[in-house]
Design a protein around this motif. Sequence first.
Motif, PDB file in Angstrom:
ATOM      1  N   HIS A   1       1.176  78.399  16.716  1.00 41.62           N
ATOM      2  CA  HIS A   1       1.784  79.520  17.445  1.00 41.62           C
ATOM      3  C   HIS A   1       2.167  79.095  18.860  1.00 41.62           C
ATOM      4  O   HIS A   1       3.267  79.387  19.339  1.00 41.62           O
TER       5      HIS A   1
ATOM      6  N   HIS B   1       4.670  76.236   9.036  1.00 39.77           N
ATOM      7  CA  HIS B   1       3.593  77.193   9.341  1.00 39.77           C
ATOM      8  C   HIS B   1       3.547  78.303   8.287  1.00 39.77           C
ATOM      9  O   HIS B   1       2.482  78.681   7.782  1.00 39.77           O
TER      10      HIS B   1
ATOM     11  N   GLU C   1       0.503  79.115   5.625  1.00 35.36           N
ATOM     12  CA  GLU C   1      -0.169  80.423   5.642  1.00 35.36           C
ATOM     13  C   GLU C   1      -0.049  81.097   4.280  1.00 35.36           C
ATOM     14  O   GLU C   1      -1.012  81.678   3.780  1.00 35.36           O
TER      15      GLU C   1
ATOM     16  N   HIS D   1       4.249  88.699  14.928  1.00 38.67           N
ATOM     17  CA  HIS D   1       3.423  88.003  13.926  1.00 38.67           C
ATOM     18  C   HIS D   1       2.151  87.447  14.585  1.00 38.67           C
ATOM     19  O   HIS D   1       1.044  87.600  14.060  1.00 38.67           O
TER      20      HIS D   1
ATOM     21  N   GLU E   1      -1.904  88.481  13.923  1.00 36.60           N
ATOM     22  CA  GLU E   1      -2.928  87.528  13.507  1.00 36.60           C
ATOM     23  C   GLU E   1      -4.013  87.356  14.568  1.00 36.60           C
ATOM     24  O   GLU E   1      -5.189  87.218  14.253  1.00 36.60           O
TER      25      GLU E   1
HETATM   26 FE   LIG Z   1       0.827  82.491  12.002  1.00 38.38          FE
END
Ligand SMILES: [Fe+2]
Length: 183
Positions: A17, A50, A54, A112, A116
């Motif tokens: 991130h 990514h 995930e 996003h 998270e």
């Molecule tokens: Fe993520």
Amino acid sequence: MPDQNQPDAIALLKADHRKVEDLFAEFEAAKGAARKLTLVRQVCTELSAHTVIEEEIFCPACRGQVEDGLLNEGYVEHDGGKVLIAELLASAPNEELYDAKVKVLSEQIEHHVHEEERRSDGIFSQARAAGLDMDELGNRLKTRKEAILAEYKTSGIPAPETRTFTGHTLEQGKPVGENSGAG
Ligand SMILES: [Fe+2]
């Protein structure tokens, strides 16, 4: 400091991130088409990898441990991001709405990240509280990500694969900026 050889899953995803956020910030300050193109290709590479790790590894491990609604929204949100990634991969920085597409993608990613990472009830904190084995997961995420990046290096970034969008055929109307006849 997390051990890069034995990464904790959450530390690894958070590092992704931060990297993407930095790339978006660099894009905002970037001048010139070549630089913008390089940065956007890096963003698309990082985000694609990514998203795959995930969706393939982290989210399935969270199923049953983290609120279903939050996980489901995550999948849908990922698919929204993939549409913009596909747009950007097929566009050039001198196109009229290129910067706008990058900006909207960055805002989606910001959301996003919040879903998270938010402290009290975000996906990461729920997963941690449920006692998921973050070392084992981290190893799997790291191994898969390295393989994906190696694959992209050889074959390029593939067209994003949706997990929730069902592939509607959309009609493109008159592009923004074309004389609509108004006025
Ligand atoms: Fe993520």
